[in-house]
Design an enzyme around this catalytic site. Sequence first.
Site, short mmCIF file in Angstrom:
data_model
loop_
_atom_site.label_atom_id
_atom_site.label_comp_id
_atom_site.label_asym_id
_atom_site.label_seq_id
_atom_site.Cartn_x
_atom_site.Cartn_y
_atom_site.Cartn_z
N HIS A 114 -65.91 11.35 38.09
CA HIS A 114 -64.93 11.73 37.70
C HIS A 114 -63.28 11.23 38.57
O HIS A 114 -62.60 11.35 38.09
CB HIS A 114 -65.57 12.30 36.72
CG HIS A 114 -64.33 12.33 35.18
ND1 HIS A 114 -64.56 11.88 33.89
CD2 HIS A 114 -63.18 12.72 35.45
CE1 HIS A 114 -63.34 11.86 33.57
NE2 HIS A 114 -62.77 11.87 33.57
N GLU A 115 -63.49 12.66 38.73
CA GLU A 115 -62.00 12.65 39.22
C GLU A 115 -61.72 12.01 40.37
O GLU A 115 -60.66 11.64 40.23
CB GLU A 115 -62.35 14.27 40.11
CG GLU A 115 -62.69 15.62 38.52
CD GLU A 115 -61.33 14.73 37.97
OE1 GLU A 115 -60.35 15.10 38.03
OE2 GLU A 115 -62.03 15.87 36.36
N HIS B 211 -60.12 8.62 38.26
CA HIS B 211 -58.83 8.80 38.15
C HIS B 211 -58.26 8.85 39.65
O HIS B 211 -57.46 8.42 39.41
CB HIS B 211 -58.48 10.45 37.84
CG HIS B 211 -59.01 10.79 36.11
ND1 HIS B 211 -58.64 9.86 35.12
CD2 HIS B 211 -59.96 11.67 35.83
CE1 HIS B 211 -59.54 9.91 34.32
NE2 HIS B 211 -59.92 11.69 34.56
N GLY C 251 -38.02 28.41 26.63
CA GLY C 251 -38.10 28.45 27.74
C GLY C 251 -36.61 28.11 28.42
O GLY C 251 -37.21 27.95 30.28
N GLY D 142 -32.71 22.64 22.39
CA GLY D 142 -33.57 22.33 24.16
C GLY D 142 -34.85 23.02 24.07
O GLY D 142 -35.08 23.76 22.56
P1 ADP Z 1 -34.84 30.15 24.82
O1 ADP Z 1 -33.76 31.22 24.47
O2 ADP Z 1 -33.95 28.42 25.44
O3 ADP Z 1 -36.86 29.95 24.65
P2 ADP Z 1 -34.79 32.11 27.40
O4 ADP Z 1 -33.40 32.09 27.69
O5 ADP Z 1 -35.41 33.32 26.78
O6 ADP Z 1 -35.12 30.59 26.99
O7 ADP Z 1 -35.56 32.02 29.19
C1 ADP Z 1 -36.70 33.05 29.20
C2 ADP Z 1 -36.95 33.65 30.85
O8 ADP Z 1 -36.93 31.59 30.98
C3 ADP Z 1 -36.01 34.03 31.43
O9 ADP Z 1 -35.92 35.49 30.69
C4 ADP Z 1 -35.99 33.15 32.12
O10 ADP Z 1 -36.80 34.70 33.47
C5 ADP Z 1 -36.37 31.94 32.51
N1 ADP Z 1 -35.49 31.01 32.62
C6 ADP Z 1 -35.29 30.42 32.10
N2 ADP Z 1 -35.02 29.10 32.68
C7 ADP Z 1 -34.33 29.76 33.07
C8 ADP Z 1 -33.05 29.13 34.52
N3 ADP Z 1 -32.18 28.09 34.28
N4 ADP Z 1 -33.03 29.79 35.21
C9 ADP Z 1 -33.75 31.17 35.74
N5 ADP Z 1 -34.65 31.99 34.94
C10 ADP Z 1 -34.55 30.80 34.02
ZN ZN Z 2 -60.52 12.83 33.29
#
Ligand code: ADP
Ligand code: ZN
Length: 606
Positions: free
Chosen positions: A427-428, A431, A209, A206
């Site tokens: 402009h805004e 939109h 983050g 995926g």
């Molecule tokens: P990845 O490994 O997918 O890049 P991480 O597991 O390191 O992402 O997530 C980074 C941070 O984002 C986590 O420490 C948390 O704070 C936040 N986070 C990401 N997804 C979730 C989730 N589903 N629920 C709660 N916190 C999340």
């Molecule tokens: Zn614009």
Amino acid sequence: MKEVKSPKRPLIYYYGIVLLALLIFNLIVAPMLSSSQIVEVDYGTFMSMIENQEIDSVEITDTQIYFTDTDTDNTTVYTTGLMQDATLTERLYEAGATFTSEIEETTSPVLTILLSVVLPLVIFVALGQYMSKKLTEQMGKNSMSFGMGKSNAKVYVESTAGIRFDDVAGEEEAKESLAEIVDYLHNPDKYTQVGASMPKGLLLVGPPGTGKTMLAKAVAGEANVPFFSISGSEFVEMFVGMGASKVRDLFKQAKEKAPCIVFIDEIDAIGKKRDSQLGGNDEREQTLNQLLTEMDGFEGNNGVIILAATNRPESLDPALTRPGRFDRRVPVELPDLQGREAILKVHAKKIKAADDVDYHTIARMASGASGAELANIVNEAALRAVRNNRTVVTQADLEESIEVVIAGYQKKNAVLSDQEKKVVAYHEIGHALVAALQTHSAPVQKITIIPRTSGALGYTMQVEQGDKYLLTKQELENKIATYTGGRAAEELVFGEITTGASNDIEQATKLARAMITRYGMSEDFDMVALETVNNQYLGGDTSLACSADTQNEIDRKVIDLVRTQHRKALDILSQHREKLDELSLYLYEKETITGEEFMEILNREA
Ligand code: ADP
Ligand code: ZN
């Protein structure tokens, strides 16, 4: 290398301490324990003391005679060897020595032996055991950084204090797949009885983050097993020339600690497709080969579960993803509306928020945000509350922080000329008006013309009502029209065009292109793929898969499509010129207006 090195202490160090303790015990403590001092004398002295009636009390053991004299208050105990002396008892009796029961029962030599030999031995053994236990514990903790280790893998999470599934909001499907692993680690017999074997490896796939690392930790936390973690790039970058041996070490350790979780982040760094190019990356290939060998080398049911994360699954070597290795894939997608709300709530637990905060609205505004971004939004809101000397986080804090994360901070001292401000306002509103007047477009949430550090001079925040999984051709066209609406308003009102539309142009083009090359939305090309997406989770750049002639045609069609929508936007705006003026003036004066204000003015009878 970030190893926590505890000072190396050879075993001999500990035994040294034990010996020292023994010495001290024997020299100082033992003599103190036996209240009296023992003086060895010869048998002649003993006999003459009897004659002189200087003996107080006597105790005879198998080998020794212990006695005290009359004038030293029993503080000195004399000892001498045992002789064949048949009349000894008689003579002692005559000499008036007492055979007190007291002295017979103290059996002081036995006690001394006990104190000076057995007790130290017990202490010695106990200490040794304690030390060796300590040592193994430490070795576990730094995992092999102690002494014989070469791998950087560290036992990362104290399993009980780790992250649980509840901490990962949303991602229900992913959690469901992983719950099976947890169940297996709790109760492997259930599976082996049926003859089922667990997958050796699971691939978490995926965008960045979305909580892949969190999920892996949660599996270890739920199953209450050790968690080994290493990043794929560490194999390649940190240990030049020893990637393969790192892999070997990692698996050796893991097998010793089984059941356990091994987490390999960024597995694409080692698991990239091997190519037949000469002089390819030998180092990486060796590492990958070692990984494949290791994964083949252990049976499915030995309790070592390997989780790996990547955001470029398409670049992985097919050998890695075949059954028997990473044969199960767990998608960890960007959260939907419900998921975003849940994630916001999880992170809001860490801050002090007002009771009336509406997380649903915030989640709607933050469409497309990842879990990490949402965590960031909540934290930004808390920081804003502190900046404003408040003790609770309000709805306004959260809304503002979404804008900060999307568009950057407000540029406090950017001074736009009056004319520029007017252009930005038109402009805004252009939109927003085009969006609102096309029946299928989502209403706007907020329009602002306060410049942001990202360089945006103003923006229109559109809000989707819910998550949309399918978009019709009509909806896509309307979107393009909306992108062109800003520029259209400038043309209509000022008869001049500015640089302010560059981002709109980029977006409109991208969308129009995708409609033609990927969504099959042009009659001439029917359902033919003309472009392929390279990495869907990282920006999604595409590469063309068609002849040069077709490319020309695509370009022409993209231009046609955008032009048609641009004309449509111009039409819409010129038909509603009064509303355009009225709204733009209102925005120009207020600088920020909400979606409700906008709709209220739009629907007001002129
Ligand atoms: P990845 O490994 O997918 O890049 P991480 O597991 O390191 O992402 O997530 C980074 C941070 O984002 C986590 O420490 C948390 O704070 C936040 N986070 C990401 N997804 C979730 C989730 N589903 N629920 C709660 N916190 C999340
Ligand atoms: Zn614009």
